[in-house]
Design a protein around this motif. Sequence first.
Motif, PDB file in Angstrom:
ATOM      1  N   ASP A   1       0.914  -1.388  -0.047  1.00  0.00           N
ATOM      2  CA  ASP A   1      -0.078   0.041   0.011  1.00  0.00           C
ATOM      3  C   ASP A   1       0.935   1.145   0.043  1.00  0.00           C
ATOM      4  O   ASP A   1       0.658   2.116   0.628  1.00  0.00           O
ATOM      5  CB  ASP A   1      -1.065   0.096   1.317  1.00  0.00           C
ATOM      6  CG  ASP A   1      -2.018  -1.239   1.056  1.00  0.00           C
ATOM      7  OD1 ASP A   1      -2.019  -1.527   0.007  1.00  0.00           O
ATOM      8  OD2 ASP A   1      -2.466  -1.425   2.175  1.00  0.00           O
ATOM      9  N   LEU A   2       1.878   1.295  -0.705  1.00  0.00           N
ATOM     10  CA  LEU A   2       2.757   2.417  -0.828  1.00  0.00           C
ATOM     11  C   LEU A   2       3.023   2.718  -2.167  1.00  0.00           C
ATOM     12  O   LEU A   2       4.176   2.906  -2.626  1.00  0.00           O
ATOM     13  CB  LEU A   2       4.165   2.117  -0.101  1.00  0.00           C
ATOM     14  CG  LEU A   2       3.939   2.574   1.379  1.00  0.00           C
ATOM     15  CD1 LEU A   2       5.160   2.154   2.207  1.00  0.00           C
ATOM     16  CD2 LEU A   2       3.614   4.017   1.597  1.00  0.00           C
ATOM     17  N   THR A   3       2.252   2.579  -3.106  1.00  0.00           N
ATOM     18  CA  THR A   3       2.498   3.201  -4.540  1.00  0.00           C
ATOM     19  C   THR A   3       2.749   4.558  -4.427  1.00  0.00           C
ATOM     20  O   THR A   3       2.674   5.112  -3.297  1.00  0.00           O
ATOM     21  CB  THR A   3       1.151   3.090  -5.549  1.00  0.00           C
ATOM     22  OG1 THR A   3       0.175   3.927  -4.993  1.00  0.00           O
ATOM     23  CG2 THR A   3       0.758   1.334  -5.531  1.00  0.00           C
ATOM     24  N   ASP A   4       3.220   5.379  -5.533  1.00  0.00           N
ATOM     25  CA  ASP A   4       3.404   6.654  -5.501  1.00  0.00           C
ATOM     26  C   ASP A   4       2.249   7.377  -4.883  1.00  0.00           C
ATOM     27  O   ASP A   4       2.337   8.423  -4.419  1.00  0.00           O
ATOM     28  CB  ASP A   4       3.938   7.231  -6.995  1.00  0.00           C
ATOM     29  CG  ASP A   4       5.386   6.852  -7.161  1.00  0.00           C
ATOM     30  OD1 ASP A   4       5.971   5.884  -6.163  1.00  0.00           O
ATOM     31  OD2 ASP A   4       6.121   6.829  -8.164  1.00  0.00           O
ATOM     32  N   ALA A   5       1.086   7.075  -5.699  1.00  0.00           N
ATOM     33  CA  ALA A   5      -0.122   7.816  -5.451  1.00  0.00           C
ATOM     34  C   ALA A   5      -0.542   7.632  -3.892  1.00  0.00           C
ATOM     35  O   ALA A   5      -0.873   8.645  -3.149  1.00  0.00           O
ATOM     36  CB  ALA A   5      -1.306   7.307  -5.783  1.00  0.00           C
TER      37      ALA A   5
ATOM     38  N   ALA B   1       2.119   9.970  -2.168  1.00  0.00           N
ATOM     39  CA  ALA B   1       1.675  11.303  -2.150  1.00  0.00           C
ATOM     40  C   ALA B   1       0.629  11.782  -1.255  1.00  0.00           C
ATOM     41  O   ALA B   1       0.533  12.920  -0.466  1.00  0.00           O
ATOM     42  CB  ALA B   1       0.973  11.688  -3.792  1.00  0.00           C
ATOM     43  N   GLU B   2      -0.444  10.840  -0.831  1.00  0.00           N
ATOM     44  CA  GLU B   2      -1.389  11.143   0.139  1.00  0.00           C
ATOM     45  C   GLU B   2      -0.800  11.087   1.440  1.00  0.00           C
ATOM     46  O   GLU B   2      -1.261  11.873   2.189  1.00  0.00           O
ATOM     47  CB  GLU B   2      -2.624   9.974  -0.128  1.00  0.00           C
ATOM     48  CG  GLU B   2      -3.813  10.171   0.716  1.00  0.00           C
ATOM     49  CD  GLU B   2      -4.627  11.360   0.236  1.00  0.00           C
ATOM     50  OE1 GLU B   2      -5.225  11.770   1.365  1.00  0.00           O
ATOM     51  OE2 GLU B   2      -4.645  11.542  -0.803  1.00  0.00           O
ATOM     52  N   LEU B   3      -0.242  10.107   1.665  1.00  0.00           N
ATOM     53  CA  LEU B   3       0.433   9.869   2.927  1.00  0.00           C
ATOM     54  C   LEU B   3       1.147  10.999   3.331  1.00  0.00           C
ATOM     55  O   LEU B   3       1.158  11.308   4.770  1.00  0.00           O
ATOM     56  CB  LEU B   3       1.375   8.503   3.141  1.00  0.00           C
ATOM     57  CG  LEU B   3       2.036   8.197   4.298  1.00  0.00           C
ATOM     58  CD1 LEU B   3       1.044   7.957   5.434  1.00  0.00           C
ATOM     59  CD2 LEU B   3       3.070   7.177   4.257  1.00  0.00           C
TER      60      LEU B   3
END
Length: 351
Positions: free
Chosen positions: A127-131, A134-136
């Motif tokens: 659960d650590l795509t680039d998207a 960015a959210e995190l």
Amino acid sequence: MTSLLVTSTDEGTGKTAVALALARLAADRGAAVGYMKPKGTRLQSNVGKTLDADPMLARELLDLDAEMHEMEPVVYSPTFVKGAIRGEEDTAALRERVREAFDGLAEGTDTMILEGAGDPDTGAAIDLTDADIAELLDARALLVARYEEPRDVDRILTAAENLGDRCLGVVFNAVSSAAYDEVETEVVPFLESRGVPVLGVVPWAREMAGVTVADLTNELGAESLTDAATDALIERVLVGAMSGESALSHFRRTKDAAVITGGDRADVQAAALDAPGVNCLVLTGGHRPSGAILGEAEQQGMPVVTVQTDTITTIERIESLIHGGRVRDAATVERMQELLHAHADVDAILD
């Protein structure tokens, strides 16, 4: 404090050069700049505590004193991913590790440059795509893309959709002269009509392309058999699988090439030495050429290296290296700064 995630549509877009150039441009404006690559993907091996080369270069070029485990909190190696698949990694704990590292690096900065992976979907297993990043980390995201064919637009639209409102826009990098007008007159208006701002169209620059013989030698773990200079560029790979006469005709029609062949193919090796466009000879299978070939190579100043891997594996590794557009030194980043200043809306990106 502003956070900017520099992500890309695919491998080999020049993302690292753009990220570091933007960091330097922000610093030139008087900003205190930090850097982080949450997922280390450009690794030196598949096992153990490997290090990503991009944060190492960033630390040097930006004069940062941060620790590598902070700049690269997740080492996304194949071994790590296998562990994640087996349920050995705690996704929530990994996200917290990234968050804590970011908070520490961001303290006292005006601008944080975050670098994504080569593929924006890398990290989905935890659960650590680039998207997700960015959210995190509450970052805006800049897409770096190449344009070689119309279908490249599909990847841009998909990546922008995944980033949602955090997508700042796209910068096209290394656009060939043949495609430049098409990008400016057709692709840019189309993307902007779909809500994706185009913040730059950076032309292809020869000095930013290819890799040096030294880069190739280091990345392959090759043994150098001559004392020739290793600063020549390699932009393409040729395979010496034909007869010596045919090889010579083929080699003479190219430039800035590395020829890959077996150590027992003296005819092909001699043809490579006679071709002005060949900058390096790579011998596979751990073989060494004859003394006559090595003597001629020394006289001509032609680098000759030998690798233990087979021809197919060697070709794949070199092509991946060339396509990746590796960032090598400060001069490369400085040239990208110039290109961005001339061909991109740096104000919109950094402000």
